[in-house]
Design a protein around this motif. Structure first.
Motif, PDB file in Angstrom:
ATOM      1  N   LEU A   1      -2.425 -23.197 -64.003  1.00  0.00           N
ATOM      2  CA  LEU A   1      -3.315 -22.042 -63.854  1.00  0.00           C
ATOM      3  C   LEU A   1      -3.508 -21.278 -65.167  1.00  0.00           C
ATOM      4  N   ALA A   2      -2.708 -21.627 -66.175  1.00  0.00           N
ATOM      5  CA  ALA A   2      -2.744 -20.897 -67.451  1.00  0.00           C
ATOM      6  C   ALA A   2      -3.892 -21.353 -68.341  1.00  0.00           C
ATOM      7  N   ASP A   3      -5.049 -21.578 -67.750  1.00  0.00           N
ATOM      8  CA  ASP A   3      -6.210 -22.022 -68.513  1.00  0.00           C
ATOM      9  C   ASP A   3      -7.488 -21.574 -67.795  1.00  0.00           C
ATOM     10  N   PRO A   4      -8.376 -20.863 -68.505  1.00  0.00           N
ATOM     11  CA  PRO A   4      -9.568 -20.316 -67.840  1.00  0.00           C
ATOM     12  C   PRO A   4     -10.508 -21.392 -67.290  1.00  0.00           C
TER      13      PRO A   4
ATOM     14  N   ARG B   1      -9.080 -22.562 -63.990  1.00  0.00           N
ATOM     15  CA  ARG B   1      -9.297 -21.548 -62.943  1.00  0.00           C
ATOM     16  C   ARG B   1     -10.768 -21.522 -62.527  1.00  0.00           C
TER      17      ARG B   1
ATOM     18  N   LEU C   1     -11.267 -24.333 -60.085  1.00  0.00           N
ATOM     19  CA  LEU C   1     -10.763 -23.984 -58.750  1.00  0.00           C
ATOM     20  C   LEU C   1     -11.729 -23.041 -58.033  1.00  0.00           C
ATOM     21  N   ALA C   2     -12.282 -22.089 -58.784  1.00  0.00           N
ATOM     22  CA  ALA C   2     -13.227 -21.139 -58.187  1.00  0.00           C
ATOM     23  C   ALA C   2     -14.448 -21.890 -57.658  1.00  0.00           C
TER      24      ALA C   2
ATOM     25  N   SER D   1     -13.617 -23.720 -54.500  1.00  0.00           N
ATOM     26  CA  SER D   1     -13.407 -22.863 -53.328  1.00  0.00           C
ATOM     27  C   SER D   1     -14.705 -22.730 -52.533  1.00  0.00           C
TER      28      SER D   1
END
Lengths: 110, 110
Positions: free
Chosen positions: A12-15, A18, A21-22, A25
């Motif tokens: 998760l430590a990478d924009p 993330r 994932l968004a 979703s």
């Protein structure tokens, strides 16, 4: 030997990851669909997907041609569970109590 | 140039650092107190504290001799806020809905 939660946090430590994932979703997506809005090469996107997959945050379909990526929320649930233990440190009630105690301290000191 | 949330996740991607935060959630502690239960050298603990400090997850007192570490919950609140967007993927209601839809799908397929 990395523990599960550490692997999740690391993924998760990478924009970009993330952002992926968004996007997922909102529903399944192919690598090409995921890559389209991202300012990087397809291999770079694939590397990010591999990190997410190894962390169990996504799974990929079996079909060879069209392997849609799918969000897997279990690791995120574990993150939510972990961070919930700290909730009392930012809940309004706690802040107000702390402020009140500081005020009392100020009066004692003054 | 690492964004704030990535730096937070990166700092949390280590079981020792999470153990330190858990200890600090019970109150301030010195480096020696934090190191005591940990199976590593004092310099190794100091390096972990530096990562936590740079991520804004802890602050350290100004006193030269006794610089107690203190938990700072703001980054954790940001993590909770970020992960909350995914809550619907693991809430009971959603699971039950998904299960129900799968059952319906099964009936249609059968």
């Amino acid at each position: 030997m990395t523990d599960t939660l550490s692997r999740t946090f690391s993924a998760l430590a990478d924009p970009t990851r993330r952002a992926i994932l968004a996007r997922l979703s909102a529903g399944e997506a192919t690598v090409n669909e995921l890559a389209e809005p991202l300012p990087m090469s397809l291999p770079a996107v694939s590397r990010h997907l591999k990190v997410l997959e190894q962390a169990g945050l996504i799974t990929r379909g079996r079909t060879r041609q069209w392997r849609p990526c799918r969000l897997e929320a279990k690791p995120l649930e574990d993150v939510a569970g972990w961070v919930a233990a700290y909730r009392r440190f930012w809940d309004d009630g706690f802040d107000r109590l702390e402020e009140h105690l500081r005020e009392l301290q100020g009066r004692t000191d003054g």
